[in-house]
Design a protein around this motif. Structure first.
Motif, PDB file in Angstrom:
ATOM      1  N   ILE A  28      50.679  33.000  47.440  1.00 11.92           N
ATOM      2  CA  ILE A  28      49.224  33.130  47.234  1.00 11.92           C
ATOM      3  C   ILE A  28      49.182  33.842  46.046  1.00 11.92           C
ATOM      4  O   ILE A  28      49.641  34.898  45.599  1.00 11.92           O
ATOM      5  N   GLU A  29      48.792  33.242  44.987  1.00 11.70           N
ATOM      6  CA  GLU A  29      48.828  33.898  43.444  1.00 11.70           C
ATOM      7  C   GLU A  29      48.469  35.322  43.429  1.00 11.70           C
ATOM      8  O   GLU A  29      48.924  35.999  42.695  1.00 11.70           O
ATOM      9  N   ASP A  30      47.435  35.788  43.841  1.00  7.37           N
ATOM     10  CA  ASP A  30      46.992  37.047  43.751  1.00  7.37           C
ATOM     11  C   ASP A  30      47.130  38.097  45.055  1.00  7.37           C
ATOM     12  O   ASP A  30      46.387  38.838  45.280  1.00  7.37           O
ATOM     13  N   ALA A  31      48.112  37.556  45.738  1.00  5.28           N
ATOM     14  CA  ALA A  31      48.562  38.579  46.800  1.00  5.28           C
ATOM     15  C   ALA A  31      49.631  39.459  46.406  1.00  5.28           C
ATOM     16  O   ALA A  31      50.422  39.192  45.560  1.00  5.28           O
ATOM     17  N   VAL A  32      49.527  40.746  46.960  1.00  2.69           N
ATOM     18  CA  VAL A  32      50.677  41.571  46.834  1.00  2.69           C
ATOM     19  C   VAL A  32      51.321  42.062  48.150  1.00  2.69           C
ATOM     20  O   VAL A  32      50.732  42.102  49.038  1.00  2.69           O
ATOM     21  N   ILE A  33      52.585  41.970  48.171  1.00  3.41           N
ATOM     22  CA  ILE A  33      53.423  42.211  49.512  1.00  3.41           C
ATOM     23  C   ILE A  33      54.040  43.390  49.432  1.00  3.41           C
ATOM     24  O   ILE A  33      54.741  43.952  48.228  1.00  3.41           O
ATOM     25  N   VAL A  34      54.153  44.177  50.396  1.00  2.19           N
ATOM     26  CA  VAL A  34      54.776  45.692  50.633  1.00  2.19           C
ATOM     27  C   VAL A  34      55.780  45.308  51.651  1.00  2.19           C
ATOM     28  O   VAL A  34      55.368  45.087  52.955  1.00  2.19           O
TER      29      VAL A  34
END
Length: 430
Positions: A28-34
């Motif tokens: 997902i191009e505009d997702a951030v993963i933590v």
């Protein structure tokens, strides 16, 4: 294949569920993963993903919990990380996943996320490797996403539009394959609206309900999502083996056409391309056979993620190679998949380790379509006259920077080229 001394240590194809879940959100191009866990889990997943997503480090963060956090909780470290995300990025969605050791603590990730007051939706998941491998992690992440963020409703269906489900950049050569799938569907008159988990933004995913059909590329990754979307939004789906080979690609499109109400006459452009490629392949193959003889292997062993393995084995049997013995290893098991008739023995890679080792030991004067792990096994035992072609991760003996697909019509031509090159190399050694 487990180490002979330490039976709880394995060097195998599969990655942990944390990596599989991260792979869905990386697509997902505009997702951030933590990643809520120690650095070694984070770097393992990061290294896996950055081959296909070279910018993933800019949107993949780690809470870097220490040993004390395993006892007292990860709230402080996770809040600091989420504050860093707020200050340095503008995500459309944030995904927080806990690793194995952190998952045992029982922290309320949702409560911590609410405390952080993020400016976008936050999805939390316990995705340690104790819960399964890549397949289970990817499925869990997809389910969590579509359960938390509904699609836009009230949109009119667009004729000729489809979504691709169960696609991932976490498979070998996937970027090139997905590009070829989209091209082939375009030639057939379809428009791909969204490909969640493999290169679509959250805004693009939100419009998926406009599509007249969902196409599941890898059933082990996408079929559960397809069922969920059919129940919630009434989008029908088709889930066939991925398109390998000329015949396999044509049959795949015909299956899609049957569900979407199209006949073979609607695929005239694809049929012309198919016929041209078949003539090209036939002429080139006849030239090679005059010099090197018919491409024949005593044994063929295919080992890959389940849908890929079965589809490649089917193409081997129908189009590519003559062999007396074809064996297929579904590395991640056979859940959700129907085994096609006529492809020989199929081994469950998660349950039949001894059978896998026996097949590798017996592979002489053969063809191996697998990963570098299986190839390394053959190297250690000194196997002779075996042609090897990578079709699955991990791969340690080649670098791929150009776009040369394995799936679809163009992929069929590419793989036939590769197989003849390897067959000729074996003939030259004999």
């Amino acid at each position: 294949m487990a180490d002979q001394q330490w039976r709880d240590v394995q060097t195998c194809f599969d990655t942990c569920a944390l990596t599989g879940a991260a792979a869905f959100f990386a697509g997902i191009e505009d997702a951030v993963i933590v990643g809520n866990g120690p650095l070694w889990c984070y770097f393992y997943a990061l290294r896996f993903l950055e081959h296909a997503c070279p910018d993933i480090a800019s949107r993949f963060f780690c809470s870097q919990v220490d040993n004390n956090a395993v006892i007292y909780g990860t709230e402080e470290a996770l809040l600091e990380t989420l504050q860093r995300v707020k200050e340095t990025t503008r995500p459309a969605v944030v995904f927080i996943e806990s690793s194995c050791s952190v998952s045992l603590i029982g922290d309320d990730l949702d409560a911590i996320a609410r405390q952080a007051a993020m400016p976008c939706p936050v999805i939390c998941l316990e995705s340690g490797g104790l819960n399964g491998g890549f397949q289970e992690g990817y499925q869990a992440a997809a389910k969590a996403y579509f359960s938390a963020i509904p699609l836009q409703q009230g949109l009119q269906r667009k004729a000729g539009t489809v979504n691709l489900l169960g696609a991932t950049h976490g498979h070998y050569n996937a970027v090139s394959d997905i590009r070829e799938i989209k091209r082939l569907l375009g030639v057939a008159g379809y428009q791909v609206l969204a490909c969640p988990g493999a290169g679509t933004s959250q805004a693009g995913i939100a419009l998926m309900a406009q599509a007249e059909l969902n196409i599941v590329l890898h059933a082990e990754l996408g079929q559960e999502t397809a069922r969920l979307l059919e129940e919630q939004y009434g989008i029908p789906y088709v889930a066939e083996l991925p398109p390998y080979g000329v015949e396999g690609s044509w049959d795949w499109l015909r299956s899609i056409g049957q569900v979407s109400g199209r006949s073979e006459q609607d695929f005239t452009a694809v049929r012309k391309e198919r016929d041209l490629l078949e003539r090209q392949l036939r002429n080139a193959t006849q030239d090679m056979e005059r010099i090197w003889g018919e491409m024949w292997f005593n044994r063929v062993l295919v080992a890959a993620p389940s849908s890929t393995a079965l589809a490649v084995a089917q193409a081997v049997r129908r189009e590519w190679v003559d062999t007396a013995n074809l064996t297929t290893i579904a590395q991640d098991g056979l859940k959700h998949l129907r085994v096609p008739a006529g492809i020989g023995r199929v081994i469950d890679g998660r349950k039949e380790r001894q059978a896998i080792e026996a097949c590798l030991n017996e592979l002489t004067a053969g063809l191996l379509l697998a990963s570098s792990n299986e190839r390394a096994w053959l190297y250690r035992k000194g196997a002779q006259a075996v042609a090897c072609q990578n079709i699955a991760l991990p791969v340690y003996d080649e670098i791929r920077l150009s776009h040369r697909p394995f799936m679809g019509l163009r992929g069929a031509v590419h793989l036939v080229e590769r197989l003849w090159e390897r067959y000729i190399a074996v003939c030259q050694q004999c």
